[in-house]
Design a protein around this motif. Structure first.
Motif, PDB file in Angstrom:
ATOM      1  N   ALA A  27      -4.128   6.257  -1.683  1.00 53.22           N
ATOM      2  CA  ALA A  27      -3.070   5.240  -1.826  1.00 53.22           C
ATOM      3  C   ALA A  27      -3.299   4.375  -3.130  1.00 53.22           C
ATOM      4  N   ASP A  28      -2.020   3.754  -3.493  1.00 55.60           N
ATOM      5  CA  ASP A  28      -2.032   2.809  -4.689  1.00 55.60           C
ATOM      6  C   ASP A  28      -1.759   1.431  -4.177  1.00 55.60           C
ATOM      7  N   VAL A  30       0.846  -1.136  -0.026  1.00 60.13           N
ATOM      8  CA  VAL A  30       0.061   0.030   0.009  1.00 60.13           C
ATOM      9  C   VAL A  30       0.735   1.146  -0.014  1.00 60.13           C
ATOM     10  N   SER A  31       0.884   1.942  -1.088  1.00 61.61           N
ATOM     11  CA  SER A  31       1.821   3.137  -1.302  1.00 61.61           C
ATOM     12  C   SER A  31       1.022   4.360  -1.121  1.00 61.61           C
ATOM     13  N   LEU A  32       1.220   4.966  -0.038  1.00 62.57           N
ATOM     14  CA  LEU A  32       0.399   6.236   0.342  1.00 62.57           C
ATOM     15  C   LEU A  32       0.770   7.562  -0.511  1.00 62.57           C
ATOM     16  N   ASP A  33      -0.027   8.322  -0.738  1.00 66.56           N
ATOM     17  CA  ASP A  33       0.171   9.517  -1.722  1.00 66.56           C
ATOM     18  C   ASP A  33       0.113  10.630  -0.655  1.00 66.56           C
ATOM     19  N   VAL A  86      -4.960   4.731   7.738  1.00 73.56           N
ATOM     20  CA  VAL A  86      -4.816   3.596   6.832  1.00 73.56           C
ATOM     21  C   VAL A  86      -4.302   2.298   7.853  1.00 73.56           C
ATOM     22  N   MET A 139      -3.643  12.402   0.733  1.00 69.90           N
ATOM     23  CA  MET A 139      -3.890  12.374   2.095  1.00 69.90           C
ATOM     24  C   MET A 139      -3.938  13.508   2.899  1.00 69.90           C
ATOM     25  N   ALA A 143      -1.542   8.620   8.139  1.00 67.22           N
ATOM     26  CA  ALA A 143      -1.217   7.040   7.812  1.00 67.22           C
ATOM     27  C   ALA A 143      -1.594   6.258   9.151  1.00 67.22           C
TER      28      ALA A 143
END
Length: 373
Positions: A285-286, A199-202, A216, A206, A213
């Protein structure tokens, strides 16, 4: 009145002499008895389990606990020392030793020979299951030291196919076929590649939506439940029991509603009611799958490969199970299911057992021949 057998000098024969005299007089009965004993011996030999290692109950129990990323000092303080304290009063304990390394703790409890190890294992598992560890510590695995922990057959798979294709072939074809063999307890794979869900946070999204974070992380923890629930005993082994609710795909994760997310602006009190759509993880996120670093690497003839181990059930015959496993591999090759893939046996207990039995029979036959001569 019967006359006692005598030798040529007229002296009475002793016990051995009398037996020899009787055997010579009753040759047919002796031959029949000898043949019957030989047949019974051959029949008994075919019914005995053929094992490389004796069935011994070692008076030692291991507790293995993983703590990924932790230093040896942290492992000792957070895992090894609490476990030692929890099991130090187990009845019959002779010695307790522990090893703390990067990311893993090994505690060994030793007892006297003759100790009821099954009962001691249950007590230790119960004591360890009551401990509460820091976040990130995996469930401890309690096991007795047993020769059954060694595979009876180990082989590799490699070939012209890609590593992903070989992995899929092993998991979908080879392992299920081996597990269906009567007497096989389990089949393990070493060197298979795995994928991690990432899970790549943006940060920009956000910040715009007011999501942190922690939001999530809390969402993932509450929707991917995995908590210890005690232990169960199966085939003499202590198995940890967990209550789980697992997410099965990247779409499941991406569509999770954020637990504490809220709109950045609230509508005025006199405004008409507006349906608020909860934010999803995909909004900030991606989510995708990436290859994970291999925990173990197997290579055969300089090429990446898989190592597969076959473990037998405690009551099974090693030679029969190992031979059936090799026959299964041959059958899969004949059916074309292992096309462009080669298998190479690394270790086969049945070969050593059969060699030992052949040597024993050969020496026994020579001994019988020399005795007759």
């Amino acid at each position: 009145m019967s006359r006692q057998p005598q030798d040529i000098s007229g002296e009475p024969l002793g016990l051995l002499g009398a037996i020899t005299h009787l055997s010579l007089r009753k040759r047919a009965i002796v031959f029949l008895a000898t043949g019957l004993v030989a047949l019974l011996g051959i029949f008994a030999a075919t019914q005995i389990n053929q094992e490389l290692f004796p069935d011994m109950d070692f008076p030692a129990i291991t507790i293995v606990t993983r703590f990924p990323g932790a230093s040896p000092d942290a492992v000792a303080e957070e895992i090894s020392e609490p476990i030692e304290e929890a099991i130090s009063n187990v009845e019959g304990l002779e010695r307790l030793q522990s090893t703390s390394a990067d990311g893993i703790s090994l505690v060994v409890a030793e007892f006297d020979y003759g100790t009821d190890m099954e009962k001691r294992e249950e007590e230790i598992a119960s004591s360890v299951s009551n401990l509460t560890f820091t976040a990130g510590v995996e469930q401890p695995v309690v096991n007795r030291i047993d020769f059954a922990d060694f595979p009876i057959l180990a082989f590799t798979m490699y070939g012209e196919r890609s590593q992903a294709e070989i992995d899929a072939l092993a998991e979908d074809v080879v392992v299920p076929a081996l597990e269906r063999i009567d007497g096989v307890f389990s089949v393990t794979i070493t060197g298979a590649s795995e994928r991690l869900l990432v899970v790549s946070l943006d940060p920009e999204r956000m910040a715009r939506l007011g999501v942190t974070a922690d939001d999530v992380e809390k969402t993932l923890e509450e929707n991917n439940l995995s908590t210890p629930s005690g232990f169960a005993i199966e085939d003499g082994k202590i198995l940890p029991v967990r209550t789980e609710h697992q997410l099965s795909s990247t779409e499941d994760v991406a569509n999770l509603a954020l637990v504490s997310a809220a709109p950045t602006q609230q509508p005025a009190t006199n405004s008409p009611a507006v349906e608020v759509v909860p934010l999803r993880i995909a909004d900030v996120a991606d989510v995708g799958l990436e290859p994970s670093p291999l925990a173990a690497i197997a290579r055969t003839n300089g090429r990446p490969s898989l190592a597969i181990g076959v473990f037998k059930a405690q009551e099974a015959n090693t030679v029969e199970v190992a031979n059936e496993a090799t026959d299964t591999l041959d059958r899969l090759e004949r059916e074309g299911l292992l096309e462009d893939v080669e298998t190479a046996v690394l270790f086969d207990q049945s070969d050593m057992i059969e060699e030992s039995i052949d040597a024993l029979l050969r020496e026994g036959l020579f001994g019988a021949i020399f005795a007759v001569l």
